[in-house]
Write a protein that holds these residues in place. Structure first.
Motif, PDB file in Angstrom:
ATOM      1  N   LYS A  73      79.389  54.432  38.949  1.00 28.08           N
ATOM      2  CA  LYS A  73      77.996  54.199  39.353  1.00 28.08           C
ATOM      3  C   LYS A  73      77.505  52.858  38.798  1.00 28.08           C
ATOM      4  O   LYS A  73      76.874  52.064  39.506  1.00 28.08           O
ATOM      5  CB  LYS A  73      77.113  55.341  38.839  1.00 28.08           C
ATOM      6  N   TYR A  76      79.042  49.876  40.712  1.00 28.79           N
ATOM      7  CA  TYR A  76      78.356  49.580  41.977  1.00 28.79           C
ATOM      8  C   TYR A  76      76.975  48.955  41.724  1.00 28.79           C
ATOM      9  O   TYR A  76      76.552  48.061  42.469  1.00 28.79           O
ATOM     10  CB  TYR A  76      78.219  50.849  42.809  1.00 28.79           C
ATOM     11  N   GLU A  77      76.297  49.425  40.693  1.00 28.14           N
ATOM     12  CA  GLU A  77      74.985  48.850  40.369  1.00 28.14           C
ATOM     13  C   GLU A  77      75.108  47.373  40.012  1.00 28.14           C
ATOM     14  O   GLU A  77      74.242  46.561  40.356  1.00 28.14           O
ATOM     15  CB  GLU A  77      74.349  49.618  39.211  1.00 28.14           C
ATOM     16  N   ASN A  87      75.773  49.928  49.480  1.00 22.82           N
ATOM     17  CA  ASN A  87      75.099  51.102  48.923  1.00 22.82           C
ATOM     18  C   ASN A  87      75.930  51.659  47.770  1.00 22.82           C
ATOM     19  O   ASN A  87      77.150  51.546  47.764  1.00 22.82           O
ATOM     20  CB  ASN A  87      74.933  52.193  49.993  1.00 22.82           C
ATOM     21  N   ASN A  88      75.240  52.253  46.823  1.00 22.93           N
ATOM     22  CA  ASN A  88      75.936  52.881  45.697  1.00 22.93           C
ATOM     23  C   ASN A  88      76.249  54.327  46.072  1.00 22.93           C
ATOM     24  O   ASN A  88      75.349  55.169  46.113  1.00 22.93           O
ATOM     25  CB  ASN A  88      75.065  52.840  44.442  1.00 22.93           C
ATOM     26  N   ASN A  91      75.008  57.317  43.714  1.00 23.85           N
ATOM     27  CA  ASN A  91      73.594  57.513  43.372  1.00 23.85           C
ATOM     28  C   ASN A  91      73.146  58.958  43.493  1.00 23.85           C
ATOM     29  O   ASN A  91      72.330  59.438  42.700  1.00 23.85           O
ATOM     30  CB  ASN A  91      72.706  56.633  44.268  1.00 23.85           C
ATOM     31  N   ASP A  92      73.683  59.656  44.495  1.00 29.16           N
ATOM     32  CA  ASP A  92      73.223  61.028  44.755  1.00 29.16           C
ATOM     33  C   ASP A  92      74.091  62.083  44.081  1.00 29.16           C
ATOM     34  O   ASP A  92      73.881  63.287  44.300  1.00 29.16           O
ATOM     35  CB  ASP A  92      73.201  61.287  46.269  1.00 29.16           C
TER      36      ASP A  92
END
Length: 290
Positions: A73, A76-77, A87-88, A91-92
């Motif tokens: 995570k 990707y950030e 998009n990460n 995230n979800d």
């Protein structure tokens, strides 16, 4: 842009943060394995769950899975932060950590018994006693001990400059009893280094070769001590015992925080719970009406 380029950029970022080598290597290993699996940055929802399912099938514990997901995570950030239009996928993903396990420590009388066994048991060596005593007397992490250099010691004041997580520096003091063993160790170290014609500055060495001692070797020696004294020992158990015994003897928790190198006192406060449980267990074990 190829996945290797993204990886190299993030690796440079991690190095710039002065994280511990072990931390960087662990994060890099997770990301590299992830990128090798898909050979691309943008993955579908199906591919994401394929990856998560693979972690589960490999028998990786929840805590480690949490670390893997958090590592990816953050990766990707970072890419998004430097302007990569993506998009990460993590995230979800919500993964709850299990309740924190109780910290195991040695009772004070157990420590006393172990020191007595060092004097009387021929299956225990003076070198094993030194490693045990050093870890218990200083509360250092295993990696911190491995990375110590000779010039990190200020022998006159019985002080050590320790570089902990994130290369944060702290001063740790040690007592006169460890100092006696330390002087003997330094004399032996000097002879071994001279015999092997070596001149590196690493503090802990292999007494056979004079080379710096690896973390797994120190861990192994502490485990061997545990087998002889019939207790499950490891370096981190000695660190926990160091902190708990200081707290039990009235040491201020803020000072213990400094000695352990914790960035937050909340991390150190878990020893308060250990101390209470330890006292209850002591009453149960030793009081006639416990």
């Amino acid at each position: 842009m190829k996945t290797a380029v993204y990886f190299d950029l993030y690796l440079e970022f991690l190095l710039s943060r002065n994280l511990a080598d072990t931390t960087i290597n662990n994060k890099a290993r997770v990301i590299q394995r992830f990128l090798n699996k898909f050979n691309k940055i943008e993955i579908t929802r199906k591919e994401l769950y394929e990856y998560l399912n693979e972690l589960y099938k490999r028998g990786i514990c929840v805590t480690t899975r949490y670390q893997y997901i958090n590592t990816l995570k953050n990766f990707y950030e970072y890419l998004i932060a430097i302007g990569i239009d993506i998009n990460n996928p993590f995230n979800d993903i919500s993964l709850k950590l299990p309740p924190q396990k109780n910290v195991n420590v040695l009772y004070k009388n157990e420590v006393k018994e172990i020191y007595e066994m060092f004097e009387s048991n021929e299956n225990l060596s003076a070198y094993q006693e030194f490693l045990f005593d050093f870890l218990y007397s200083t509360g250092l992490r295993l990696d911190e001990l491995v990375n110590l250099k000779i010039n990190d010691f200020e022998l006159e004041n019985k002080a050590i400059l320790v570089r902990g997580k994130g290369s944060k520096e702290r001063i740790v003091f040690y007592g006169s009893k460890l100092n006696i063993m330390l002087m003997s160790y330094l004399t032996a170290r000097r002879s071994i280094m001279s015999f092997n014609r070596l001149y590196h500055s690493y503090f802990v060495i292999d007494f056979m070769t004079g080379q710096p001692l690896k973390a797994h070797k120190i861990y192994s020696e502490i485990v061997k001590v545990g087998k002889v004294v019939d207790r499950k020992l490891n370096p981190h158990l000695l660190r926990h015992s160091f902190a708990t015994h200081l707290l039990e003897n009235g040491c201020d928790i803020r000072y213990i925080q400094e000695l352990l190198g914790h960035s937050s006192v909340s991390t150190t406060q878990r020893y308060t719970k250990v101390q209470i449980k330890h006292k209850i267990a002591t009453i149960s074990k030793y009081h006639p009406r416990g």
